[in-house]
Scaffold this active site. Structure first.
Site, PDB file in Angstrom:
ATOM      1  N   LYS A 174       0.876  -1.181   0.000  1.00 28.69           N
ATOM      2  CA  LYS A 174       0.000   0.000   0.000  1.00 28.69           C
ATOM      3  C   LYS A 174       0.909   1.225   0.000  1.00 28.69           C
ATOM      4  O   LYS A 174       1.220   1.793   1.050  1.00 28.69           O
ATOM      5  CB  LYS A 174      -0.920  -0.036   1.218  1.00 28.69           C
TER       6      LYS A 174
HETATM    7  C1  LIG Z   1      -6.623   0.117  -4.039  1.00 28.78           C
HETATM    8  C2  LIG Z   1      -7.315  -0.433  -2.855  1.00 28.78           C
HETATM    9  N1  LIG Z   1      -7.839  -1.664  -2.924  1.00 28.78           N
HETATM   10  C3  LIG Z   1      -8.481  -2.226  -1.889  1.00 28.78           C
HETATM   11  C4  LIG Z   1      -8.654  -1.524  -0.699  1.00 28.78           C
HETATM   12  C5  LIG Z   1      -9.361  -2.174   0.440  1.00 28.78           C
HETATM   13  O1  LIG Z   1      -8.441  -2.577   1.419  1.00 28.78           O
HETATM   14  P1  LIG Z   1      -8.834  -2.613   2.938  1.00 28.78           P
HETATM   15  O2  LIG Z   1     -10.064  -3.424   3.050  1.00 28.78           O
HETATM   16  O3  LIG Z   1      -7.679  -3.241   3.611  1.00 28.78           O
HETATM   17  O4  LIG Z   1      -9.053  -1.211   3.363  1.00 28.78           O
HETATM   18  C6  LIG Z   1      -8.119  -0.236  -0.580  1.00 28.78           C
HETATM   19  C7  LIG Z   1      -8.251   0.515   0.654  1.00 28.78           C
HETATM   20  O5  LIG Z   1      -7.368   0.498   1.472  1.00 28.78           O
HETATM   21  C8  LIG Z   1      -7.439   0.315  -1.673  1.00 28.78           C
HETATM   22  O6  LIG Z   1      -6.932   1.539  -1.606  1.00 28.78           O
END
Ligand SMILES: Cc1ncc(COP(=O)(O)O)c(C=O)c1O
Length: 349
Positions: A174
Site C-alpha cells: 500500500k
Molecule cells: C486500491 C485499494 N484496494 C483495496 C482496498 C481495500 O483494502 P482494505 O479493506 O484493507 O481497506 C483499498 C483501501 O485500502 C485500496 O486503496
C-alpha cells in the site's frame, strides 16, 4: 474542461484529531509538517495504512488493527524501508492516539515515508540517503462513497486506466505512489458522473476499484478476483471472505471478465473507507435489479454488526481502545486470500 461536481465532492470530515504521533512522540497537528524537498514529495516514497475505529457500547474499537499494521510492515519490507518500529509499538501508538483524540469513532492513518535530512540533503531517486519518518494521524470520516451508498448502492464505470502490473508497481504494497493510478481512475469516474471506477488488470480481467476490492454474486456464489489480478490484499476483503464462510455462503477467488460485471446478480465493494458498499450499475447497465441485492445485504448486515461489537467476529477483530491492548491474534489470522493456490498468503502471528 472539468465537471465542477466531480471536483468538489469529498467525504465528510466532521472532526480531526489535534495531535499526531511522530516517531514515538505526540505532537500538535499544526507541527506535523515536512520540507518541500522531501524525497516522498518528488518520488512518491511513502507507504501507509487506513484503519477504522468504530463506536461500540464498550467505547471506541479499532477494526483489525494488527492486520493493518502487519500490512504496513509488509509494505515497508517490500520497499526496503529499514525502520525501527515493531508491530506492538505501532499498535500501541494507534491506540494511544485514539484515546488522546477523545473521538468515539475515527479513521486512523499511519504513514511511513522518506523525508529530508536538512543537514545532509539528498535529492536523487536513490532513496537510501533519506531518513524515514513515521506519523499517525486520525480524523472522523463519513461514508466514503456517500451517505446513501450503503443502502442504495453506487453507479460505477469500468475505467479506461488499467491497474498496476505486478512487476511494475506491486499492488500488494500500500504505497502512496500506487495512488497516482487510483487518482486517474477516480478522477475519470467522477468527471464522467460516476461514484467510482473499476480498473481491469493488464490482461483485461477485473482488478479492483480505486480504493476498494470488488465482489461479484452469481446465484448463491460469491466471487472475488485473486491477488494475481493486481489487487491490494484488502483486510475488509479478508473479513468478507471469513464472514461468508461463517454465513455458509460459498466464496471463491476467480479471475473475472469485464462482461461478467454486466450480468452479475449483485456486485459490491469492500474497503476500510468504503466498508461494504453495493454497486447498482456498471457503465449504466443495472446490476441485477439495480439496487442492493439480498446476499450483499446479508453480508453487509453481519459486517456492520461485527464492527459495532454486536455480533461475534470470526476472529479477534476488535481492539477496544479503553482496554489499551491490541486484540491478540488468536484468530484465523489475516490471510490475504488463501482460497486459491496461486495467491500469496500473509499471516499475522
Ligand atoms: C486500491 C485499494 N484496494 C483495496 C482496498 C481495500 O483494502 P482494505 O479493506 O484493507 O481497506 C483499498 C483501501 O485500502 C485500496 O486503496
Amino acid at each position: 474542461m472539468f465537471a465542477k461536481d466531480g471536483k468538489i465532492k469529498d467525504v465528510k470530515t466532521p472532526r480531526i484529531c489535534d495531535v499526531v504521533w511522530h516517531d514515538g512522540e505526540f505532537i500538535k497537528w499544526t507541527d506535523a509538517r515536512v520540507h518541500v524537498m522531501s524525497h516522498v514529495l518528488h518520488y512518491g516514497s511513502s507507504i501507509f495504512e487506513g484503519i477504522r475505529c468504530y463506536n461500540t457500547k464498550q467505547g471506541p474499537a479499532i477494526f483489525r488493527l494488527r492486520e493493518h499494521i502487519q500490512r504496513l510492515l509488509n509494505s515497508a519490507k517490500i520497499y526496503r524501508m529499514d525502520h525501527p518500529w515493531t508491530l506492538e509499538q505501532l499498535c500501541d501508538a494507534s491506540i494511544e492516539l485514539v484515546k488522546r483524540s477523545g473521538m468515539d469513532q475515527c479513521y486512523i492513518r499511519p504513514i511511513l515515508f522518506r523525508s529530508l535530512d536538512e543537514e545532509h540533503p539528498a535529492f536523487g531517486v536513490n532513496p537510501f540517503p533519506n531518513p524515514l519518518a513515521c506519523y499517525i494521524g486520525a480524523w472522523d470520516w463519513g461514508k466514503y462513497l456517500g451517505d446513501e451508498a450503503i443502502e442504495q448502492g453506487v453507479d460505477v464505470q469500468v475505467s479506461t486506466w488499467n491497474r498496476l502490473t505486478p512487476n511494475s508497481m506491486p499492488a500488494m504494497a500500500k504505497s502512496g505512489a500506487n495512488y497516482m493510478n487510483s487518482q486517474l481512475i477516480k478522477m475519470e469516474a467522477l468527471l464522467n458522473g460516476f461514484a467510482e471506477g473499476i480498473a481491469l488488470d493488464d490482461r483485461g480481467y477485473v482488478s479492483e476499484g480505486s480504493g476498494e476490492n470488488i465482489f461479484l454474486v452469481t446465484g448463491d456464489i460469491v466471487l472475488t478476483p485473486p491477488l494475481s489480478s493486481s489487487i491490494l490484499p484488502g483486510i475488509t476483503r479478508d473479513s468478507v471472505i471469513q464472514i461468508c464462510q461463517e454465513l455458509g455462503i460459498t466464496v471463491k477467488e476467480r479471475t473475472i471478465q469485464r462482461a461478467a460485471l454486466y450480468v452479475a446478480d449483485e456486485l459490491f465493494f469492500s474497503g476500510t473507507a468504503a466498508e461494504v458498499t453495493p454497486i447498482r450499475s456498471v457503465d449504466r447497465i443495472p446490476v441485477g435489479a439495480g439496487g442492493r441485492g439480498p446476499i450483499t445485504a446479508k453480508i453487509q448486515k453481519a459486517f456492520f454488526e461485527i464492527t459495532k461489537g454486536e455480533r461475534p467476529a470470526p476472529g479477534n477483530w476488535l481492539t477496544y481502545v479503553n482496554s489499551g491492548k491490541a486484540a491478540s491474534a488468536d484468530n484465523n489470522g489475516f490471510s490475504t486470500a488463501a482460497l486459491e493456490a496461486d495467491t500469496a498468503v500473509i499471516t499475522v502471528k
